[in-house]
Scaffold this active site. Sequence first.
Site, short mmCIF file in Angstrom:
data_model
loop_
_atom_site.label_atom_id
_atom_site.label_comp_id
_atom_site.label_asym_id
_atom_site.label_seq_id
_atom_site.Cartn_x
_atom_site.Cartn_y
_atom_site.Cartn_z
N ASP A 30 0.83 -1.20 0.00
CA ASP A 30 0.00 0.00 0.00
C ASP A 30 0.87 1.25 0.00
OD1 ASP A 30 -2.29 1.49 0.02
OD2 ASP A 30 -2.69 1.24 2.16
N ASN A 78 -10.04 -2.74 -7.13
CA ASN A 78 -9.19 -1.83 -7.91
C ASN A 78 -9.72 -1.58 -9.32
OD1 ASN A 78 -6.07 -3.07 -6.47
ND2 ASN A 78 -7.37 -1.36 -5.84
#
Length: 250
Positions: A30, A78
């Site tokens: 991340d 995503n």
Amino acid sequence: MQLSPSIPSPAPATKPAGLTVPRHIAIIMDGNGRWASERGLPRIRGHEEGAESVRTVLRTCGEWGVQYLTLYAFSTENWKRPKAEVTALMKLLERFLRKEAAELMERNVRLQAIGRLTDLPESCQRELHRVIELTSRNTSTTLILALSYSGRLEIIDAVRSLVRDVKDGHLDEAMIDPEVFSKHLYTRYYPDPDLLIRTSGEMRVSNFLLWQLSYTEIYVTKKLWPDFRKPELLEAIEDYSKRQRRYGGL
């Protein structure tokens, strides 16, 4: 396709003394976009720099004897990102696979992938399957890319698989237990992670390996993924080495 013979991996570097190295490390990578934004760069630059962290971490895992490395590369959520970013990420994945195939062979790394892989563009699927087949006989670290992956959807797919087996008479429903269920997951060929690393300081698992993380040790760092390299991996493993894993016992 004729498979290339495995090439012995380079002699492993000596792991730091006294470390208990996890057999299986999973990482939620991340912070790529934040890294780029902080530098006034396009988000894709953060993803490109994050790919360098992947290379470094994979090499280090091979040197230190980590047998499995699972990377949360692209979630089903995503796909909701801007189309231009998703397209750029898919192209980056293809370039990474083409560029890294030779090094994966040199370092005796086996590539695998989990997730709803048919969601990927056909060109990505072809390149992914090519490298998976190319490296299938390698025996050092297994690199598992989680692509178009969702922990909840994995569990749903496992339930559907179990239902089919029961309906087809291949399985008695009375036999279903955690071990049988695990054999219907995408990860049925791999051990559960010993250590989960999350970068960027977020305190959540983000729909990643929800079944498999039941007894996994969790390590969170504020480092953004493009800044996570060998020293940061060492720090995470050192922290892991200090823990006592009781699995619910005393």
